[in-house]
Design a protein around this motif. Sequence first.
Motif, PDB file in Angstrom:
ATOM      1  N   ILE A  46      -2.105  10.499  18.682  1.00 58.59           N
ATOM      2  CA  ILE A  46      -0.959  10.147  17.841  1.00 58.59           C
ATOM      3  C   ILE A  46      -1.447   9.682  16.474  1.00 58.59           C
ATOM      4  CG2 ILE A  46       1.059   8.639  17.589  1.00 58.59           C
ATOM      5  CD1 ILE A  46       0.963   8.304  20.690  1.00 58.59           C
ATOM      6  N   PHE A  47      -0.911  10.312  15.422  1.00 60.74           N
ATOM      7  CA  PHE A  47      -1.153   9.874  14.053  1.00 60.74           C
ATOM      8  C   PHE A  47       0.173   9.355  13.520  1.00 60.74           C
ATOM      9  CE2 PHE A  47      -4.506  13.093  14.652  1.00 60.74           C
ATOM     10  CZ  PHE A  47      -5.614  12.308  14.365  1.00 60.74           C
ATOM     11  N   LEU A  48       0.231   8.059  13.239  1.00 60.38           N
ATOM     12  CA  LEU A  48       1.482   7.369  12.930  1.00 60.38           C
ATOM     13  C   LEU A  48       1.502   6.848  11.502  1.00 60.38           C
ATOM     14  CD1 LEU A  48       4.150   5.955  13.985  1.00 60.38           C
ATOM     15  CD2 LEU A  48       2.670   4.031  14.639  1.00 60.38           C
ATOM     16  N   ASP A  49       2.530   7.220  10.762  1.00 60.16           N
ATOM     17  CA  ASP A  49       2.766   6.667   9.427  1.00 60.16           C
ATOM     18  C   ASP A  49       3.469   5.321   9.582  1.00 60.16           C
ATOM     19  OD1 ASP A  49       2.964   6.531   6.628  1.00 60.16           O
ATOM     20  OD2 ASP A  49       4.874   7.586   6.599  1.00 60.16           O
ATOM     21  N   ILE A  50       3.390   4.476   8.563  1.00 58.62           N
ATOM     22  CA  ILE A  50       4.068   3.172   8.627  1.00 58.62           C
ATOM     23  C   ILE A  50       5.465   3.248   8.027  1.00 58.62           C
ATOM     24  CG2 ILE A  50       4.058   0.781   7.836  1.00 58.62           C
ATOM     25  CD1 ILE A  50       0.999   0.903   7.861  1.00 58.62           C
ATOM     26  N   ASN A  51       5.551   3.764   6.805  1.00 57.74           N
ATOM     27  CA  ASN A  51       6.818   3.709   6.062  1.00 57.74           C
ATOM     28  C   ASN A  51       7.648   4.963   6.281  1.00 57.74           C
ATOM     29  OD1 ASN A  51       6.305   1.155   4.746  1.00 57.74           O
ATOM     30  ND2 ASN A  51       4.717   2.239   3.611  1.00 57.74           N
ATOM     31  N   MET A  52       8.707   4.810   7.107  1.00 53.69           N
ATOM     32  CA  MET A  52       9.608   5.926   7.412  1.00 53.69           C
ATOM     33  C   MET A  52      11.022   5.383   7.564  1.00 53.69           C
ATOM     34  SD  MET A  52       7.439   7.857  10.412  1.00 53.69           S
ATOM     35  CE  MET A  52       7.018   6.344  11.260  1.00 53.69           C
ATOM     36  N   PRO A  53      12.024   6.247   7.348  1.00 52.55           N
ATOM     37  CA  PRO A  53      13.404   5.809   7.585  1.00 52.55           C
ATOM     38  C   PRO A  53      13.712   5.772   9.084  1.00 52.55           C
ATOM     39  CG  PRO A  53      13.362   8.126   6.966  1.00 52.55           C
ATOM     40  CD  PRO A  53      11.936   7.627   6.868  1.00 52.55           C
ATOM     41  N   ILE A  54      14.840   5.250   9.449  1.00 54.36           N
ATOM     42  CA  ILE A  54      15.381   5.151  10.810  1.00 54.36           C
ATOM     43  C   ILE A  54      14.562   4.186  11.654  1.00 54.36           C
ATOM     44  CG2 ILE A  54      16.097   6.367  12.908  1.00 54.36           C
ATOM     45  CD1 ILE A  54      16.576   8.842  11.085  1.00 54.36           C
ATOM     46  N   MET A  55      13.303   4.517  11.937  1.00 54.95           N
ATOM     47  CA  MET A  55      12.400   3.580  12.620  1.00 54.95           C
ATOM     48  C   MET A  55      11.012   3.753  12.006  1.00 54.95           C
ATOM     49  SD  MET A  55      11.107   3.338  16.591  1.00 54.95           S
ATOM     50  CE  MET A  55      12.705   2.960  17.310  1.00 54.95           C
ATOM     51  N   ASP A  56      10.491   2.667  11.429  1.00 56.22           N
ATOM     52  CA  ASP A  56       9.175   2.758  10.799  1.00 56.22           C
ATOM     53  C   ASP A  56       8.063   2.637  11.839  1.00 56.22           C
ATOM     54  OD1 ASP A  56       8.995   0.034  11.420  1.00 56.22           O
ATOM     55  OD2 ASP A  56       9.098  -0.630   9.335  1.00 56.22           O
ATOM     56  N   GLY A  57       6.828   2.689  11.371  1.00 54.22           N
ATOM     57  CA  GLY A  57       5.686   2.632  12.271  1.00 54.22           C
ATOM     58  C   GLY A  57       5.606   1.333  13.064  1.00 54.22           C
ATOM     59  N   TRP A  58       6.022   0.217  12.442  1.00 54.32           N
ATOM     60  CA  TRP A  58       5.982  -1.071  13.142  1.00 54.32           C
ATOM     61  C   TRP A  58       6.994  -1.086  14.281  1.00 54.32           C
ATOM     62  CZ3 TRP A  58       1.560  -2.277  11.676  1.00 54.32           C
ATOM     63  CH2 TRP A  58       1.164  -2.270  10.339  1.00 54.32           C
ATOM     64  N   GLY A  59       8.167  -0.531  14.031  1.00 53.16           N
ATOM     65  CA  GLY A  59       9.189  -0.439  15.083  1.00 53.16           C
ATOM     66  C   GLY A  59       8.720   0.452  16.219  1.00 53.16           C
ATOM     67  N   PHE A  60       8.059   1.573  15.852  1.00 56.05           N
ATOM     68  CA  PHE A  60       7.501   2.473  16.859  1.00 56.05           C
ATOM     69  C   PHE A  60       6.496   1.718  17.733  1.00 56.05           C
ATOM     70  CE2 PHE A  60       4.049   5.092  18.368  1.00 56.05           C
ATOM     71  CZ  PHE A  60       4.700   6.147  18.990  1.00 56.05           C
ATOM     72  N   SER A 104      -0.440   3.191   2.335  1.00 61.04           N
ATOM     73  CA  SER A 104      -0.279   1.795   1.921  1.00 61.04           C
ATOM     74  C   SER A 104      -1.626   1.225   1.489  1.00 61.04           C
ATOM     75  CB  SER A 104       0.280   0.953   3.074  1.00 61.04           C
ATOM     76  OG  SER A 104       0.232  -0.422   2.725  1.00 61.04           O
ATOM     77  N   ILE A 105      -1.625   0.538   0.355  1.00 61.80           N
ATOM     78  CA  ILE A 105      -2.857  -0.123  -0.091  1.00 61.80           C
ATOM     79  C   ILE A 105      -2.771  -1.632   0.147  1.00 61.80           C
ATOM     80  CG2 ILE A 105      -3.535   1.646  -1.766  1.00 61.80           C
ATOM     81  CD1 ILE A 105      -2.240  -0.179  -3.937  1.00 61.80           C
ATOM     82  N   ASN A 106      -1.739  -2.053   0.872  1.00 58.57           N
ATOM     83  CA  ASN A 106      -1.558  -3.460   1.187  1.00 58.57           C
ATOM     84  C   ASN A 106      -2.526  -3.849   2.307  1.00 58.57           C
ATOM     85  OD1 ASN A 106      -0.701  -5.952   2.128  1.00 58.57           O
ATOM     86  ND2 ASN A 106       1.468  -5.475   1.918  1.00 58.57           N
ATOM     87  N   PRO A 107      -3.479  -4.747   2.025  1.00 63.02           N
ATOM     88  CA  PRO A 107      -4.434  -5.123   3.082  1.00 63.02           C
ATOM     89  C   PRO A 107      -3.753  -5.762   4.290  1.00 63.02           C
ATOM     90  CG  PRO A 107      -4.784  -6.439   1.077  1.00 63.02           C
ATOM     91  CD  PRO A 107      -3.737  -5.417   0.765  1.00 63.02           C
ATOM     92  N   ASP A 108      -2.576  -6.350   4.105  1.00 58.53           N
ATOM     93  CA  ASP A 108      -1.849  -6.935   5.237  1.00 58.53           C
ATOM     94  C   ASP A 108      -1.435  -5.854   6.235  1.00 58.53           C
ATOM     95  OD1 ASP A 108      -2.113  -9.401   4.059  1.00 58.53           O
ATOM     96  OD2 ASP A 108      -0.075  -9.443   3.251  1.00 58.53           O
ATOM     97  N   ASP A 109      -1.081  -4.657   5.734  1.00 60.03           N
ATOM     98  CA  ASP A 109      -0.716  -3.555   6.633  1.00 60.03           C
ATOM     99  C   ASP A 109      -1.906  -3.154   7.493  1.00 60.03           C
ATOM    100  OD1 ASP A 109       1.915  -3.409   5.812  1.00 60.03           O
ATOM    101  OD2 ASP A 109       1.576  -1.769   4.397  1.00 60.03           O
ATOM    102  N   GLU A 110      -3.080  -3.049   6.865  1.00 58.00           N
ATOM    103  CA  GLU A 110      -4.278  -2.668   7.626  1.00 58.00           C
ATOM    104  C   GLU A 110      -4.616  -3.738   8.661  1.00 58.00           C
ATOM    105  OE1 GLU A 110      -8.857  -1.127   7.020  1.00 58.00           O
ATOM    106  OE2 GLU A 110      -7.596  -1.409   5.256  1.00 58.00           O
ATOM    107  N   ASP A 111      -4.554  -5.011   8.264  1.00 55.74           N
ATOM    108  CA  ASP A 111      -4.841  -6.103   9.205  1.00 55.74           C
ATOM    109  C   ASP A 111      -3.851  -6.103  10.363  1.00 55.74           C
ATOM    110  OD1 ASP A 111      -6.965  -6.896   7.620  1.00 55.74           O
ATOM    111  OD2 ASP A 111      -5.868  -8.531   6.659  1.00 55.74           O
ATOM    112  N   ARG A 112      -2.573  -5.917  10.021  1.00 54.40           N
ATOM    113  CA  ARG A 112      -1.529  -5.907  11.050  1.00 54.40           C
ATOM    114  C   ARG A 112      -1.747  -4.743  12.021  1.00 54.40           C
ATOM    115  NH1 ARG A 112       4.974  -5.458   9.834  1.00 54.40           N
ATOM    116  NH2 ARG A 112       5.665  -5.583  12.008  1.00 54.40           N
ATOM    117  N   ALA A 113      -2.091  -3.582  11.469  1.00 56.04           N
ATOM    118  CA  ALA A 113      -2.319  -2.405  12.306  1.00 56.04           C
ATOM    119  C   ALA A 113      -3.512  -2.627  13.229  1.00 56.04           C
ATOM    120  CB  ALA A 113      -2.542  -1.170  11.437  1.00 56.04           C
ATOM    121  N   LYS A 114      -4.604  -3.107  12.674  1.00 59.11           N
ATOM    122  CA  LYS A 114      -5.826  -3.266  13.470  1.00 59.11           C
ATOM    123  C   LYS A 114      -5.698  -4.376  14.515  1.00 59.11           C
ATOM    124  CE  LYS A 114      -9.203  -1.165  10.414  1.00 59.11           C
ATOM    125  NZ  LYS A 114     -10.363  -1.365   9.559  1.00 59.11           N
ATOM    126  N   SER A 115      -4.770  -5.293  14.289  1.00 56.54           N
ATOM    127  CA  SER A 115      -4.584  -6.368  15.271  1.00 56.54           C
ATOM    128  C   SER A 115      -3.675  -5.937  16.425  1.00 56.54           C
ATOM    129  CB  SER A 115      -4.025  -7.621  14.602  1.00 56.54           C
ATOM    130  OG  SER A 115      -2.685  -7.413  14.206  1.00 56.54           O
TER     131      SER A 115
END
Length: 135
Positions: free
Chosen positions: A62-76, A99-110
């Motif tokens: 699975i290759f998952l994007d973060i920013n999407m309409p309806i349900m984003d990657g975090w919701g997924f 995303s170049i936001n380091p918080d997104d990368e940290d959140r994803a990796k956690s």
Amino acid sequence: MSMLSMILLIDDDFTTNYLHKKIISKSEIDLPIEVANNGKEGIDKLLELNKTINDKDTLVLIFLDINMPIMDGWGFLEIFNKIKPTLNFSTNLFIVSSSINPDDEDRAKSNPAVIDYLPKPLTVDRLGKLKASYI
């Protein structure tokens, strides 16, 4: 080594999905590729697969994007972590984001479901390294 059954691209951008399909085929990963245009479609596709696959040796990449309409990657990911124990197959999940936001990368990796955070777009070189380690 798992028997890989398919790749699931979850991204709302048509151009990115087209490009990623081309890069995957250049990487000599010869697998069917399914596309979901948002997190909800991604969950629906996994639940549909669960009706037809009953083999933990089968791997869905699975290759998952973060920013999407309806349900984003975090919701997924929130729903995915709940349904993962009920899936009849194995998954390897990677976040692929611009995303170049380091918080997104940290959140994803956690997140326990996420193997790695990859910058968009995927590359043949990066997929070659993934193929060696995770496929």
